[in-house]
Design a protein around this motif. Sequence first.
Motif, short mmCIF file in Angstrom:
data_model
loop_
_atom_site.label_atom_id
_atom_site.label_comp_id
_atom_site.label_asym_id
_atom_site.label_seq_id
_atom_site.Cartn_x
_atom_site.Cartn_y
_atom_site.Cartn_z
N ILE A 161 0.86 -1.20 0.00
CA ILE A 161 0.00 0.00 0.00
C ILE A 161 0.88 1.24 0.00
N GLY A 162 0.70 2.10 -0.99
CA GLY A 162 1.56 3.29 -1.13
C GLY A 162 1.01 4.49 -0.38
N ALA A 163 1.86 5.52 -0.28
CA ALA A 163 1.48 6.75 0.45
C ALA A 163 0.25 7.43 -0.15
N GLU A 164 0.15 7.38 -1.48
CA GLU A 164 -0.97 8.06 -2.15
C GLU A 164 -2.30 7.44 -1.73
N GLU A 165 -2.32 6.12 -1.66
CA GLU A 165 -3.56 5.43 -1.24
C GLU A 165 -3.89 5.76 0.22
N ILE A 166 -2.86 5.84 1.05
CA ILE A 166 -3.08 6.17 2.46
C ILE A 166 -3.74 7.54 2.58
N ILE A 167 -3.24 8.51 1.82
CA ILE A 167 -3.81 9.87 1.83
C ILE A 167 -5.26 9.84 1.34
N GLU A 168 -5.50 9.10 0.25
CA GLU A 168 -6.85 9.04 -0.33
C GLU A 168 -7.86 8.42 0.64
N ARG A 169 -7.41 7.49 1.45
CA ARG A 169 -8.34 6.79 2.34
C ARG A 169 -8.43 7.40 3.73
N ILE A 201 -10.71 14.80 -5.80
CA ILE A 201 -11.03 14.16 -4.52
C ILE A 201 -12.34 13.40 -4.63
N ALA A 202 -13.36 14.03 -5.24
CA ALA A 202 -14.66 13.37 -5.40
C ALA A 202 -14.52 12.10 -6.22
N GLU A 203 -13.69 12.19 -7.26
CA GLU A 203 -13.45 11.04 -8.16
C GLU A 203 -12.82 9.86 -7.41
N ARG A 204 -11.79 10.17 -6.60
CA ARG A 204 -11.09 9.11 -5.85
C ARG A 204 -11.98 8.53 -4.77
N LEU A 205 -12.81 9.39 -4.14
CA LEU A 205 -13.77 8.89 -3.14
C LEU A 205 -14.73 7.91 -3.81
N GLU A 206 -15.20 8.30 -4.98
CA GLU A 206 -16.13 7.44 -5.74
C GLU A 206 -15.47 6.09 -6.05
N TYR A 207 -14.19 6.15 -6.43
CA TYR A 207 -13.44 4.91 -6.74
C TYR A 207 -13.43 3.98 -5.52
N TRP A 208 -13.09 4.53 -4.34
CA TRP A 208 -13.02 3.70 -3.13
C TRP A 208 -14.40 3.28 -2.66
N HIS A 209 -15.40 4.11 -2.96
CA HIS A 209 -16.78 3.74 -2.61
C HIS A 209 -17.21 2.51 -3.43
N GLN A 210 -16.90 2.56 -4.72
CA GLN A 210 -17.22 1.40 -5.60
C GLN A 210 -16.49 0.15 -5.14
N ARG A 211 -15.22 0.36 -4.76
CA ARG A 211 -14.37 -0.78 -4.45
C ARG A 211 -14.70 -1.42 -3.09
N THR A 212 -15.08 -0.56 -2.11
CA THR A 212 -15.28 -1.10 -0.75
C THR A 212 -16.74 -1.13 -0.32
N GLY A 213 -17.56 -0.30 -0.97
CA GLY A 213 -18.97 -0.21 -0.57
C GLY A 213 -19.16 0.55 0.74
N ARG A 214 -18.08 1.16 1.26
CA ARG A 214 -18.19 1.81 2.57
C ARG A 214 -18.73 3.24 2.44
N ALA A 215 -19.68 3.56 3.33
CA ALA A 215 -20.39 4.85 3.27
C ALA A 215 -19.44 6.04 3.45
N PHE A 251 -16.88 6.74 2.03
CA PHE A 251 -16.34 7.24 0.76
C PHE A 251 -17.39 7.85 -0.17
N GLU A 252 -18.64 7.84 0.25
CA GLU A 252 -19.67 8.37 -0.66
C GLU A 252 -19.54 9.88 -0.75
N PRO A 253 -19.23 10.43 -1.95
CA PRO A 253 -18.98 11.88 -2.04
C PRO A 253 -20.20 12.70 -1.63
N ALA A 254 -19.98 13.70 -0.77
CA ALA A 254 -21.06 14.58 -0.31
C ALA A 254 -21.48 15.50 -1.45
N PRO A 255 -22.79 15.80 -1.55
CA PRO A 255 -23.25 16.74 -2.59
C PRO A 255 -22.48 18.06 -2.58
#
Length: 485
Positions: free
Chosen positions: A386-394, A447-461, A463-467
Amino acid sequence: AETDLAAFDTQAAELAKKARGLEAPLACAKAVRNAVTLPFDEALAAERQLFLKLVSGDQSRAQRHLFFAEREAAKIPGKDLQKRRLERVGIIGAGTMGGGIAMAFANGGLPVTLLETSEEALRRGLATIEKNYAVSVSRGSLTEEAKQTRLTLFKGSTDYADLADYDLIIEAVFEDMAVKKEVFGKLDAIARPGAILATNTSYLDVNEIAASTSRPQDVLGMHFFSPANVMKLLEIVRAEKTAPEVLATVTDLARRIGKVAVVVGVCHGFVGNRMLSARGAENEALLLEGATPAQVDKAFTDFGWPMGPFQMGDLAGLDIGWRNRKARGQTAVIADTLCEQGHFGQKTGRGWYRYESGAREPVADPDVEALIRAKAAELGIARREIGAEEIIERTLHPLVNEGAKILEEGIAARASDIDVVWVNGYGFPIGKGGPMFWAGLEGAGRIAERLEYWHQRTGRAIFEPAPALKRFAEMGSWEGAGGAP
């Protein structure tokens, strides 16, 4: 006289460590070095170049943003309201928090009375205060005379009736709703009409606490950050029925005692701790999937934080989070196991890290890494790099996302108020201007795009991008992106 450049460079290197990624202090050192090594005109021209580069950079923008954000946060509607009298302060509880709050008032020149359940608890609390001032004297940050003057401002009591004529009474007891309601019941019975009653809670519902009195208009939250005599931030929690002049009086008081105040609304954890739990929601998942505590912490310190979440946990004491989780029926597989083993962090010599014979320096603990691997295997989680970029995104992207939700709900009045909370209370790097300002530098769309990516991947709430975040991405500003004013 010959200038010792080697000694200068050693000092400059020390400064670089403390600067934590800030460019201006390093440029200052360089300008001073140039003054020694270059002809006057050249050194001057070089300094001008350094300045021009800095002033047009993101760090300068971030720090100017924070300068105005702090002043903006202090402006509340009805600031010209008639303020209430505020000369005598009482504090319920002389533990770490109550003692620190009392010191903050004494440092601002206000007399303060600490109330405890027993003479012994009171003596212990006052002795700790005296010890803290003695440390300041030994460090040279306080004179012996100033220490003595401050100590004359403290009184102790074990009788609520002694606070009957006080202007402000702050409750700083155990973080438990039943205990706090009991204290407020007693205060309601003895406090003079018009006295301001405040709770120093980190999470609990201030409306519920206010409702346990016959005077909810006089009740609000004053969430100090630990250690309260050092940390600048004060979250002032406006309850549903808090009178406007109570809010104005306490905001004014914050400045008198050297605090940076931000008014926030009622929700679990208010602004700071609510966002903190969003920042930490993936911490254990990152470990189980392949990161080590040291890798996560390094991603944070490289970003500019003073320390990462695991080192921070060890410093604060892992038992605090454990108690909170138990109270809310939550679990954290690795942290709970460490706590069951009695490994609470620095104070026990072991937590996420080991601390050799009382040292504060964290050392990676092979047992913790073995525990993480064992738990991952038990849960059938395949581990990977797991790289630093992923840590920051999550971690930091959910932090921004939670801030966007807070704006939508009107819990914070402005995005810049959230930045003030995070820079002054949690060590968000100054050069990045706070999480909401940083979202603009980083690109809210990304940021919204990466949140969406992790939301799709994990299903965890989480990461769901706020309006509001999506609106910010479209409009390029938080103004108008939030919901309630």
